[in-house]
Design an enzyme around this catalytic site. Structure first.
Site, mmCIF file in Angstrom:
data_model
loop_
_atom_site.group_PDB
_atom_site.id
_atom_site.type_symbol
_atom_site.label_atom_id
_atom_site.label_comp_id
_atom_site.label_asym_id
_atom_site.label_seq_id
_atom_site.Cartn_x
_atom_site.Cartn_y
_atom_site.Cartn_z
ATOM 1 N N TYR A 159 -11.823 29.526 13.499
ATOM 2 C CA TYR A 159 -12.850 29.546 14.538
ATOM 3 C C TYR A 159 -13.252 30.975 14.877
ATOM 4 C CZ TYR A 159 -15.017 28.833 19.133
ATOM 5 O OH TYR A 159 -15.871 28.844 20.208
ATOM 6 N N LYS A 163 -16.804 33.045 14.346
ATOM 7 C CA LYS A 163 -17.507 33.626 15.485
ATOM 8 C C LYS A 163 -17.643 35.148 15.330
ATOM 9 C CE LYS A 163 -18.263 29.940 18.002
ATOM 10 N NZ LYS A 163 -19.630 29.472 18.331
#
Length: 282
Positions: A159, A163
Site C-alpha cells: 500500500y 502511494k
C-alpha cells in the site's frame, strides 16, 4: 427590450471512488457548493447510497460507472464528461484500495493489484485529463493519497509503496503541468473512519513468522482508528483543496496528518520514522 443574461459557467469536477467514505462526502460537498459533479462508482449497485446522500443535501450528481483499472474506460469517461459538460476543471483521483501484510506474506498478485488501483489507474486518468485541461489553459488534478505516501509503515509494504509511487509521479509532473496552466497536487489524510478500513485485504495467517508483530500492529491501528477523523471532515478538506484559489502541491486533511507526515522530514537519515514505527510492532 430585455436580453438574456449570459450563462454562468459552473466548475465541472470528476471524482472517482464515491460509493462511500471520503469520496461520497466529497462529491456531495462539492455539489452543495455549486459545482457540477461527475461521481464514479464501480457498479450501479454501489450508487444507491451515494444518490440518497445527495438527495439528503438537496443536490444532484451525475453518477457514472467506472472500474478505474480499466484504462480505456477511464479515457472514454473523461472524454464523455468534457463532451457532456463542455469542460473538465478538476479531477479528484480518490478511488483506492488497502492492504495489510509484509513482503514475505504478500503475493505478487496482491502487490500488482495495489499498484493497479492506487498508482496506475491514477496515472491513466491523469493522462486522459491532461490534454483537455492543457487545451483550455486551466485545470486541477488532485490525488487523494495518504500519510502513507509520505511515511512508510509496518505491514503496509504494498500500500505505502503504491502511494509513495503516485506521490513521486505527481510531484514530478507538477512543474511541467503548471507551465501549461494545470495545477497538480496531492492530499494526504491520516486515519479516517470509513468503510475502507473494514475492506482492507490482509495477508499472513497464524502460522506466519510475523504473526505476533502483525497482531501488535493491528491492535495499535485499531486504537488509532478509534479516534480517527470523520469522513465528512476529511471531505471538507478535500473540497477546499480541489478548486482552491491559492495553489500548493501538498495538502493535509487535518492536524494529525500534518504532524504524522512531518516525521518523514524530521530526520534526513530516516531514523525518526523508524524510531516511531518500530514501537508499533513490539
Amino acid at each position: 427590450m430585455t436580453t438574456d443574461a449570459p450563462a454562468v459557467s459552473r466548475t465541472t469536477i470528476l471524482v472517482t471512488g464515491t460509493s462511500s467514505g471520503m469520496g461520497l462526502h466529497t462529491a456531495v460537498e462539492l455539489a452543495s457548493r455549486g459545482c457540477d459533479v461527475v461521481a464514479t462508482v464501480r457498479s450501479e449497485g454501489r450508487a444507491d447510497v451515494l444518490r440518497e446522500a445527495a438527495r439528503g443535501r438537496g443536490v444532484e450528481l451525475d453518477v457514472r460507472i467506472l472500474e478505474v483499472t480499466d484504462h480505456d474506460a477511464g479515457r472514454a469517461l473523461v472524454d464523455a464528461v468534457v463532451h457532456d459538460h463542455g469542460r473538465l476543471d478538476v479531477l479528484v483521483n480518490n478511488a483506492g484500495r488497502g492492504c495489510v501484510g509484509t513482503a514475505e506474506d504478500l503475493s505478487m498478485k496482491t502487490i500488482r493489484e495495489q499498484l493497479e488501483v492506487n498508482y496506475l489507474s491514477v496515472v491513466a486518468l491523469t493522462r486522459a485529463a491532461l490534454p483537455h485541461m492543457r487545451a483550455q489553459g486551466s485545470g486541477t488534478i488532485l490525488t487523494v493519497t495518504s500519510v502513507g505516501g509520505a511515511v512508510g509503515q509496518p505491514f503496509a509494504d504494498a500500500y505505502c509503496g503504491a502511494k509513495l509511487a503516485v506521490e513521486g509521479f505527481m510531484q514530478s509532473l507538477a512543474p511541467v503541468a503548471l507551465a501549461h496552466g494545470v495545477r497538480v497536487g496531492v492530499i494526504e489524510p491520516a486515519a479516517v473512519a470509513t468503510e475502507f478500513v473494514g475492506s482492507v485485504e490482509r495477508a499472513g495467517g497464524e502460522d506466519s513468522p510475523y504473526a505476533a508483530q502483525l497482531q501488535a500492529y493491528l491492535d495499535r491501528t485499531a486504537g488509532a482508528f478509534a479516534a480517527a477523523q470523520s469522513a465528512e471532515s476529511a471531505a471538507v478538506a478535500i473540497t477546499d483543496a480541489a478548486p482552491a484559489e491559492e495553489y500548493r502541491f501538498r495538502h493535509k486533511t487535518g492536524e494529525a496528518a500534518r504532524a504524522f507526515a512531518g516525521r518523514s522530514l524530521a530526520g534526513l537519515d530516516g531514523s525518526a520514522v523508524l524510531a516511531m514505527t518500530s514501537t508499533w510492532i513490539a
